[in-house]
Design a protein around this motif. Structure first.
Motif, PDB file in Angstrom:
ATOM      1  N   SER A  77      -0.058 -12.248 -11.333  1.00  0.00           N
ATOM      2  CA  SER A  77      -0.725 -11.129 -11.585  1.00  0.00           C
ATOM      3  C   SER A  77      -0.758 -10.040 -10.361  1.00  0.00           C
ATOM      4  CB  SER A  77      -2.161 -11.158 -11.730  1.00  0.00           C
ATOM      5  OG  SER A  77      -2.759 -11.904 -10.651  1.00  0.00           O
ATOM      6  N   VAL A  78      -1.418  -8.865 -10.424  1.00  0.00           N
ATOM      7  CA  VAL A  78      -1.520  -8.002  -9.341  1.00  0.00           C
ATOM      8  C   VAL A  78      -3.051  -7.196  -9.523  1.00  0.00           C
ATOM      9  CG1 VAL A  78      -0.247  -6.122 -10.595  1.00  0.00           C
ATOM     10  CG2 VAL A  78      -0.722  -5.764  -8.202  1.00  0.00           C
ATOM     11  N   ASP A  79      -3.514  -7.348  -8.370  1.00  0.00           N
ATOM     12  CA  ASP A  79      -4.865  -6.719  -8.334  1.00  0.00           C
ATOM     13  C   ASP A  79      -4.845  -5.272  -7.537  1.00  0.00           C
ATOM     14  OD1 ASP A  79      -7.873  -6.549  -8.439  1.00  0.00           O
ATOM     15  OD2 ASP A  79      -7.960  -6.908  -6.316  1.00  0.00           O
ATOM     16  N   ILE A  80      -5.258  -4.181  -8.380  1.00  0.00           N
ATOM     17  CA  ILE A  80      -4.863  -2.916  -7.983  1.00  0.00           C
ATOM     18  C   ILE A  80      -6.173  -2.200  -7.544  1.00  0.00           C
ATOM     19  CG2 ILE A  80      -3.932  -0.752  -8.262  1.00  0.00           C
ATOM     20  CD1 ILE A  80      -1.798  -2.074 -10.341  1.00  0.00           C
ATOM     21  N   HIS A  81      -6.153  -1.591  -6.372  1.00  0.00           N
ATOM     22  CA  HIS A  81      -7.451  -0.700  -5.967  1.00  0.00           C
ATOM     23  C   HIS A  81      -6.929   0.739  -5.680  1.00  0.00           C
ATOM     24  CE1 HIS A  81     -10.032   1.198  -2.871  1.00  0.00           C
ATOM     25  NE2 HIS A  81     -11.002   1.108  -3.918  1.00  0.00           N
ATOM     26  N   PHE A  82      -7.323   1.645  -6.567  1.00  0.00           N
ATOM     27  CA  PHE A  82      -7.168   2.942  -6.520  1.00  0.00           C
ATOM     28  C   PHE A  82      -8.227   3.564  -5.612  1.00  0.00           C
ATOM     29  CE2 PHE A  82      -5.054   1.819 -10.516  1.00  0.00           C
ATOM     30  CZ  PHE A  82      -3.800   2.200 -10.411  1.00  0.00           C
ATOM     31  N   THR A  89      -2.414  13.386  -6.254  1.00  0.00           N
ATOM     32  CA  THR A  89      -2.121  12.002  -5.367  1.00  0.00           C
ATOM     33  C   THR A  89      -3.088  11.300  -5.137  1.00  0.00           C
ATOM     34  OG1 THR A  89      -0.265  13.116  -4.421  1.00  0.00           O
ATOM     35  CG2 THR A  89      -1.156  10.971  -3.254  1.00  0.00           C
ATOM     36  N   ILE A  90      -3.039   9.706  -5.499  1.00  0.00           N
ATOM     37  CA  ILE A  90      -4.193   8.821  -5.115  1.00  0.00           C
ATOM     38  C   ILE A  90      -3.574   7.654  -4.292  1.00  0.00           C
ATOM     39  CG2 ILE A  90      -5.570   7.114  -6.442  1.00  0.00           C
ATOM     40  CD1 ILE A  90      -5.505   8.837  -8.813  1.00  0.00           C
ATOM     41  N   SER A  91      -4.212   7.316  -3.389  1.00  0.00           N
ATOM     42  CA  SER A  91      -3.964   6.115  -2.584  1.00  0.00           C
ATOM     43  C   SER A  91      -4.290   4.848  -3.365  1.00  0.00           C
ATOM     44  CB  SER A  91      -4.728   5.908  -1.392  1.00  0.00           C
ATOM     45  OG  SER A  91      -4.556   7.356  -0.338  1.00  0.00           O
ATOM     46  N   VAL A  92      -3.214   3.925  -3.084  1.00  0.00           N
ATOM     47  CA  VAL A  92      -3.008   2.569  -3.865  1.00  0.00           C
ATOM     48  C   VAL A  92      -2.953   1.291  -2.903  1.00  0.00           C
ATOM     49  CG1 VAL A  92      -2.053   1.349  -5.557  1.00  0.00           C
ATOM     50  CG2 VAL A  92      -2.160   3.705  -5.850  1.00  0.00           C
ATOM     51  N   SER A  93      -3.746   0.469  -2.879  1.00  0.00           N
ATOM     52  CA  SER A  93      -3.452  -0.947  -2.514  1.00  0.00           C
ATOM     53  C   SER A  93      -3.382  -1.962  -3.643  1.00  0.00           C
ATOM     54  CB  SER A  93      -4.466  -1.490  -1.186  1.00  0.00           C
ATOM     55  OG  SER A  93      -5.651  -1.460  -1.924  1.00  0.00           O
ATOM     56  N   ALA A  94      -2.198  -2.840  -3.404  1.00  0.00           N
ATOM     57  CA  ALA A  94      -1.895  -3.822  -4.467  1.00  0.00           C
ATOM     58  C   ALA A  94      -1.842  -4.894  -3.784  1.00  0.00           C
ATOM     59  CB  ALA A  94      -0.976  -3.350  -5.121  1.00  0.00           C
ATOM     60  N   ALA A 109       0.901  -1.131   0.059  1.00  0.00           N
ATOM     61  CA  ALA A 109      -0.023  -0.105   0.152  1.00  0.00           C
ATOM     62  C   ALA A 109       1.042   1.341  -0.104  1.00  0.00           C
ATOM     63  CB  ALA A 109      -0.915   0.273   1.129  1.00  0.00           C
ATOM     64  N   GLY A 110       0.367   2.093  -0.592  1.00  0.00           N
ATOM     65  CA  GLY A 110       0.916   3.458  -0.711  1.00  0.00           C
ATOM     66  C   GLY A 110       0.396   4.683  -1.603  1.00  0.00           C
ATOM     67  N   SER A 111       0.902   5.282  -2.299  1.00  0.00           N
ATOM     68  CA  SER A 111       0.225   6.208  -3.152  1.00  0.00           C
ATOM     69  C   SER A 111       1.087   6.609  -4.493  1.00  0.00           C
ATOM     70  CB  SER A 111      -0.048   7.535  -2.523  1.00  0.00           C
ATOM     71  OG  SER A 111       1.204   8.175  -2.096  1.00  0.00           O
ATOM     72  N   TRP A 115       2.379   8.480 -14.124  1.00  0.00           N
ATOM     73  CA  TRP A 115       2.121   8.100 -12.523  1.00  0.00           C
ATOM     74  C   TRP A 115       3.141   7.320 -12.075  1.00  0.00           C
ATOM     75  CZ3 TRP A 115      -2.049  10.375 -10.041  1.00  0.00           C
ATOM     76  CH2 TRP A 115      -3.226  10.887 -10.648  1.00  0.00           C
ATOM     77  N   SER A 116       3.552   7.796 -10.682  1.00  0.00           N
ATOM     78  CA  SER A 116       4.561   6.877  -9.923  1.00  0.00           C
ATOM     79  C   SER A 116       4.564   7.205  -8.787  1.00  0.00           C
ATOM     80  CB  SER A 116       6.121   7.232 -10.766  1.00  0.00           C
ATOM     81  OG  SER A 116       6.288   8.617 -10.449  1.00  0.00           O
ATOM     82  N   GLY A 117       4.985   6.241  -8.048  1.00  0.00           N
ATOM     83  CA  GLY A 117       4.860   6.213  -6.335  1.00  0.00           C
ATOM     84  C   GLY A 117       5.613   5.087  -5.867  1.00  0.00           C
ATOM     85  N   THR A 118       5.640   4.880  -4.495  1.00  0.00           N
ATOM     86  CA  THR A 118       5.855   3.923  -3.774  1.00  0.00           C
ATOM     87  C   THR A 118       5.130   3.346  -2.837  1.00  0.00           C
ATOM     88  OG1 THR A 118       8.076   5.144  -3.685  1.00  0.00           O
ATOM     89  CG2 THR A 118       8.093   3.519  -1.898  1.00  0.00           C
ATOM     90  N   LEU A 119       5.245   2.073  -2.684  1.00  0.00           N
ATOM     91  CA  LEU A 119       4.247   0.949  -1.956  1.00  0.00           C
ATOM     92  C   LEU A 119       5.110   0.358  -0.957  1.00  0.00           C
ATOM     93  CD1 LEU A 119       1.963  -0.416  -4.569  1.00  0.00           C
ATOM     94  CD2 LEU A 119       1.835   1.747  -3.633  1.00  0.00           C
TER      95      LEU A 119
END
Length: 127
Positions: free
Chosen positions: A51-56, A40-45, A31-33, A119-123
């Motif tokens: 595969s990866v399931d991503i929730h924005f 900025t958008i919060s993300v959980s993956a 999780a991160g953004s 878009w880029s970020g750190t989780l």
């Protein structure tokens, strides 16, 4: 001659196993953004082996799955699929590439992708 064939088979087997070992996927929940400019958008993956399931969260409010394609250096490349619950943000990801910068054992990873800009970020690893 028989020894030479056995050596070739061993080398071929190693070539099949080494890429999988060298490019371990970041299994589990992260999780991160992500950000683009000042947005900025919060993300959980949730990563599995393939595969990866991503929730924005927030204004994006959508889910999308991306399927593992290949490793490129330290980066793992995933192809976005059609959004599972719609929404313009996730719909624009279809057929784009998710790039994940991760090394086995890391507690953080970096992601980037294109959707109306970069878009880029750190989780961070959860749990």
């Amino acid at each position: 001659m028989h020894v030479h064939n056995l050596k070739n088979l061993c080398v071929a087997a190693l070539l099949c196993v080494l890429p999988a070992a060298a490019f371990a996927n970041p299994l589990g929940v992260w999780a991160g953004s992500v950000a683009q400019g000042t947005e900025t958008i919060s993300v959980s993956a949730t990563f599995t082996e393939r595969s990866v399931d991503i929730h924005f969260a927030g204004a994006a409010a959508c889910r999308v799955k991306a399927t593992y394609q290949k490793a490129d250096g330290r980066a793992l490349l995933y192809g976005f699929e059609i959004s599972t619950n719609g929404g313009p943000f996730c719909d624009n990801l279809w057929r784009n590439v998710l790039e994940v910068d991760y090394a086995e054992g890391d507690d953080t990873l970096k992601i980037s992708f294109g959707s109306s800009g970069k878009w880029s970020g750190t989780l961070d690893k959860q749990g």
